[in-house]
Design an enzyme around this catalytic site. Structure first.
Site, PDB file in Angstrom:
ATOM      1  N   PRO A  89       0.829  -1.221   0.000  1.00 49.95           N
ATOM      2  CA  PRO A  89       0.000   0.000   0.000  1.00 49.95           C
ATOM      3  C   PRO A  89       0.852   1.255   0.000  1.00 49.95           C
ATOM      4  O   PRO A  89       1.843   1.360   0.727  1.00 49.95           O
ATOM      5  CB  PRO A  89      -0.803  -0.143   1.296  1.00 49.95           C
ATOM      6  CG  PRO A  89      -0.932  -1.618   1.481  1.00 49.95           C
ATOM      7  CD  PRO A  89       0.377  -2.184   1.015  1.00 49.95           C
ATOM      8  N   CYS A  90       0.439   2.220  -0.806  1.00 50.50           N
ATOM      9  CA  CYS A  90       1.299   3.368  -1.081  1.00 50.50           C
ATOM     10  C   CYS A  90       0.854   4.648  -0.402  1.00 50.50           C
ATOM     11  O   CYS A  90       1.506   5.670  -0.537  1.00 50.50           O
ATOM     12  CB  CYS A  90       1.337   3.612  -2.587  1.00 50.50           C
ATOM     13  SG  CYS A  90      -0.298   4.001  -3.277  1.00 50.50           S
TER      14      CYS A  90
END
Length: 428
Positions: A89-90
């Site tokens: 997840p960014c």
């Protein structure tokens, strides 16, 4: 080539690899909505099925729970997995967000590394936003736990750790439009090899023309949004009640199979002769439709609406773009109201965003379409699943590259190619 997909989302990466000829084994995704779409299409799908291990339930699970609950079983995967892929997840380090180094989602990348150390696949692919390689400011790092590595980019941190384990690391930015995706989507890709193969990302870029020719796509120009979604227009079509949502009062346009297909649309239709799902039309108010008309008149198609135009129209929203008919789309996000159709006064349907992401029509998205309020922190509806996905066409190009590069490593070769400190072994 057997692969496992970690932080798999709804399956964009997995789909591309499967289409390239790879074999799926395990997919780790903690959100139940995204996992259900993945399971429906690829794990137990009509076209593809993962070779799922009997000891792992086919259900949503986080990487952390996977490591803690199945540690001994995971160790048995070593030597059987050729490729590990995943996009941690960014949100914690996206340039579109607040770039908070204390965001717990950043820790998921470190869990990914722990899994790598146990399974030790021959190849690794990590895909993330372009901001993955941007440095956190030291000011924002003050007060963070273990903030030493936040003074450099997360891509630097992960690449350095993979090099310590023994991987040759190749990394950089690519534009998905260069691989036939009708979208200017710039992503940061890390491709690693345990065999010592260097420059895999550069090889991927060098082979783009070969891949486009293989798929029958234009080489000298990008694919346009018109080529991708023209057959999904609503003007002149009969509207009927939407059939794949539990919420009443929404409509969809009756789908007509086009008599002539562009090369891109032929890939999207791919032997599928029915109507694709997820065509539910937005239920815009009349004043919203009128506002869309004003936005179209004030905008430069393909470019985000300027601050001057937003102020003139009284818009608080920072990012809104009218599509250019004969050009690629801007980046598809998880927010459906970021983009307005090039020819109709509405936002895109979920299927139109899926087309622009290069999901074929047989791929069915499940669950609710949208969510809001506090639920956005926990739910992953269709628009979000699509916006977060890796475009399958890009993933397929990566799959073809790695199948060509694949090297069978036995235990002896593995010892020879390990590049960690001479007096150390990987921490399993």
């Amino acid at each position: 080539m057997r692969f496992m997909d970690v932080f798999a989302g709804c399956g964009g990466l997995s789909l591309g690899l499967l289409k390239a000829g790879c074999e799926g084994v395990v997919a780790i995704e903690k959100n139940p909505m995204a996992f259900e779409t993945l399971k429906h299409n690829l794990i137990d799908g009509a076209r593809y099925q993962f070779q799922w291990p009997s000891w792992l339930p086919k259900q949503a699970i986080s990487c952390e729970d996977f490591l803690e609950g199945f540690g001994e079983k995971i160790r048995l995967l070593r030597g059987t997995i050729d490729l590990m892929v995943g996009g941690p997840p960014c949100q914690g380090f996206s340039t579109a967000g607040r770039r908070d180094p204390a965001d717990p989602r950043n820790k998921m990348a470190e869990q990914y590394l722990e899994l790598v150390k146990i399974v030790l696949p021959k190849f690794i692919v990590i895909e993330n936003v372009s901001g993955f390689n941007s440095k956190f400011s030291e000011a924002k790092c003050s007060g963070c736990d273990e903030d030493h590595h936040f003074k450099k980019s997360y891509a630097d941190f992960i690449s350095g750790e993979l090099s310590k384990i023994g991987y040759s690391v190749s990394r950089g930015k690519v534009n998905c439009a260069d691989f036939g995706v009708p979208q200017n989507r710039r992503r940061y890709i890390i491709i690693c090899s345990l065999s010592g193969t260097e420059g895999l990302l550069e090889t991927l870029v060098d082979k783009r023309q070969e891949f486009l020719q293989l798929k029958g796509l234009p080489v000298a120009r990008p694919v346009s949004v018109y080529e991708a979604i023209a057959d999904l227009q609503t003007r002149g079509r009969e509207l009927v009640e939407n059939s794949d949502s539990n919420v009443k009062g929404f409509f969809e346009a009756v789908y007509k199979v086009p008599q002539i297909s562009s090369p891109y649309l032929a890939i999207m239709r791919e032997g599928f002769y029915g109507a694709p799902n997820s065509r539910r039309l937005p239920r815009h108010k009349l004043d919203t439709i009128a506002q869309f008309g004003r936005i179209q008149s004030e905008s430069q198609p393909g470019r985000s609406l300027s601050k001057e135009a937003r102020d003139k129209l009284g818009l608080k929203k920072h990012a809104i773009t009218v599509l250019t008919k004969n050009a690629p789309s801007p980046t598809i996000t998880t927010l459906p109201d970021d983009i307005i159709h090039y020819d109709e006064l509405r936002i895109l349907t979920a299927r139109e965003t899926a087309r622009i992401q290069s999901f074929p029509d047989w791929f069915e998205f499940t669950g609710k379409y949208t969510t809001g309020g506090k639920s956005r922190r926990f739910e992953c509806p269709r628009y979000t699943q699509i916006g977060n996905a890796v475009p399958p066409l890009l993933a397929e190009a990566i799959g073809h590259l790695l199948l060509e590069q694949a090297v069978c490593l036995d235990d002896g070769e593995l010892n020879k190619t390990y590049k960690g400190p001479a007096n150390a072994t990987p921490e399993f």
